[in-house]
Design an enzyme around this catalytic site. Structure first.
Site, PDB file in Angstrom:
ATOM      1  N   GLY A 142       4.394  24.779 151.192  1.00  0.00           N
ATOM      2  CA  GLY A 142       3.219  25.248 150.528  1.00  0.00           C
ATOM      3  C   GLY A 142       2.654  26.477 149.720  1.00  0.00           C
ATOM      4  O   GLY A 142       1.616  26.779 149.699  1.00  0.00           O
ATOM      5  N   THR A 143       3.735  26.965 149.243  1.00  0.00           N
ATOM      6  CA  THR A 143       3.451  28.337 148.299  1.00  0.00           C
ATOM      7  C   THR A 143       4.737  28.775 147.538  1.00  0.00           C
ATOM      8  O   THR A 143       6.046  28.050 147.894  1.00  0.00           O
ATOM      9  CB  THR A 143       3.082  29.370 149.231  1.00  0.00           C
ATOM     10  OG1 THR A 143       2.506  30.444 148.613  1.00  0.00           O
ATOM     11  CG2 THR A 143       4.231  29.898 150.158  1.00  0.00           C
ATOM     12  N   THR A 144       4.510  29.640 146.723  1.00  0.00           N
ATOM     13  CA  THR A 144       5.662  29.978 146.109  1.00  0.00           C
ATOM     14  C   THR A 144       5.305  31.513 145.750  1.00  0.00           C
ATOM     15  O   THR A 144       4.270  31.639 145.053  1.00  0.00           O
ATOM     16  CB  THR A 144       6.068  29.309 144.559  1.00  0.00           C
ATOM     17  OG1 THR A 144       6.243  28.084 144.943  1.00  0.00           O
ATOM     18  CG2 THR A 144       7.115  30.025 143.974  1.00  0.00           C
ATOM     19  N   LYS A 189      -1.866  35.883 149.180  1.00  0.00           N
ATOM     20  CA  LYS A 189      -0.602  35.866 149.680  1.00  0.00           C
ATOM     21  C   LYS A 189      -0.084  37.397 149.442  1.00  0.00           C
ATOM     22  O   LYS A 189       1.173  37.287 149.692  1.00  0.00           O
ATOM     23  CB  LYS A 189       0.243  34.579 148.953  1.00  0.00           C
ATOM     24  CG  LYS A 189      -0.610  33.381 149.358  1.00  0.00           C
ATOM     25  CD  LYS A 189       0.261  32.164 148.791  1.00  0.00           C
ATOM     26  CE  LYS A 189      -0.716  30.941 149.019  1.00  0.00           C
ATOM     27  NZ  LYS A 189       0.120  29.752 148.385  1.00  0.00           N
ATOM     28  N   SER A 221       8.324  26.950 148.765  1.00  0.00           N
ATOM     29  CA  SER A 221       8.439  25.433 148.352  1.00  0.00           C
ATOM     30  C   SER A 221       8.884  25.380 146.962  1.00  0.00           C
ATOM     31  O   SER A 221       9.488  24.332 146.621  1.00  0.00           O
ATOM     32  CB  SER A 221       7.342  24.582 148.599  1.00  0.00           C
ATOM     33  OG  SER A 221       6.140  25.109 147.972  1.00  0.00           O
TER      34      SER A 221
END
Length: 207
Positions: free
Chosen positions: A9-11, A42, A138
Site C-alpha cells: 500500500g505505498t511506494t 510518509k 508495493s
C-alpha cells in the site's frame, strides 16, 4: 528481503545526488483492497538535515519517528551538534533489531546531509544498506524500472527531483496500492525542504 512481503500500500523512493538527497512517496494508505486515506504523510523530518521515509504500517512508522526525534534532540543536547546520517541510520537499525519479536512493520529510508549527502535503507529486522538510490513498497518494481535506467551519480538535486517523481509516477500508474499524489522532500546543505503541491504538479506535467 522477506520483510517486503509485509509491506503493502505505498511506494517510497530515495536518490543521492551530487548536491543533496531526494525522498519521495505517494500519499495513499490502504487496508487490503480498500483505500482508507488519500492524504497520508510518509516522509518525516527528524532534524535540520535528516529525514525518514517509511513504507508499511502507518502507526509503526509514526512510533519510530517519535523515538528518533527524541533521540536526535537528546544527542544535540549532549554533543552540541546534529547527529550524522550514518549515526541516525545505525540508531534506527538498532531499534528495529531490538524488536525482532514485536517488529515495526515497515521498510525505512534514512536520508540526510552532513559532510555529504547519503541514503540508507533499513528493513524491519534492522538490516541496513547504504544506497545511491532505492525504492521500497508495493510499487517498487515499477519505480526501479525507471531508476535503474536513468540514475547517474552525477545527477543534480533538481534533476534528482524530476527522476524521483518520474519513478513514483510509474508506480502510481501500475500499482493499485500506490496513488493519490506525491510528496517530495529535498535535503541539502541548507537543510530539509518539502516541495509544494503546486511545484510537484508542475513537474509532473513536464514528464
Amino acid at each position: 528481503m522477506w520483510a517486503l512481503d509485509k509491506i503493502k500500500g505505498t511506494t517510497t523512493v530515495g536518490i543521492v545526488c551530487k548536491d543533496g538527497v531526494v525522498l519521495t512517496a505517494d500519499r495513499r494508505a490502504s487496508l487490503g483492497n480498500m483505500v482508507i486515506s488519500k492524504g497520508v504523510t510518509k516522509i518525516f523530518q527528524v532534524d535540520d538535515h535528516l529525514a525518514l521515509a517509511g513504507a508499511g504500517a502507518v502507526g509503526d512508522i509514526l512510533s519510530l519517528v517519535r523515538a528518533l526525534r527524541a533521540e536526535s534532540k537528546l544527542y544535540r543536547a549532549k554533543v552540541g551538534k546534529e547527529m550524522s546520517t550514518k549515526a541516525l541510520a545505525t540508531l534506527t537499525s538498532n531499534i528495529l533489531s531490538g524488536r525482532k519479536y514485536l517488529p515495526y512493520f515497515g521498510w525505512f529510508l534514512i536520508g540526510g546531509y552532513d559532510e555529504k549527502p547519503s541514503l540508507y535503507s533499513i528493513d524491519m529486522a534492522g538490516g541496513i544498506t547504504e544506497d545511491k538510490y532505492v525504492s521500497a513498497g508495493s510499487g517498487m518494481e515499477f519505480a526501479y524500472s525507471i531508476l535503474d535506467n536513468e540514475y547517474s551519480e552525477k545527477i543534480t538535486l533538481n534533476n534528482g527531483v524530476k527522476l524521483a517523481i518520474k519513478a513514483i509516477n510509474a508506480a502510481i500508474k501500475r500499482d493499485v496500492f500506490t496513488g493519490d499524489g506525491i510528496m517530495v522532500v529535498t535535503i541539502d546543505r541548507e537543510g530539509y525542504r518539502e516541495l509544494s503541491k503546486e511545484e510537484v504538479e508542475k513537474l509532473l506535467k513536464k514528464l
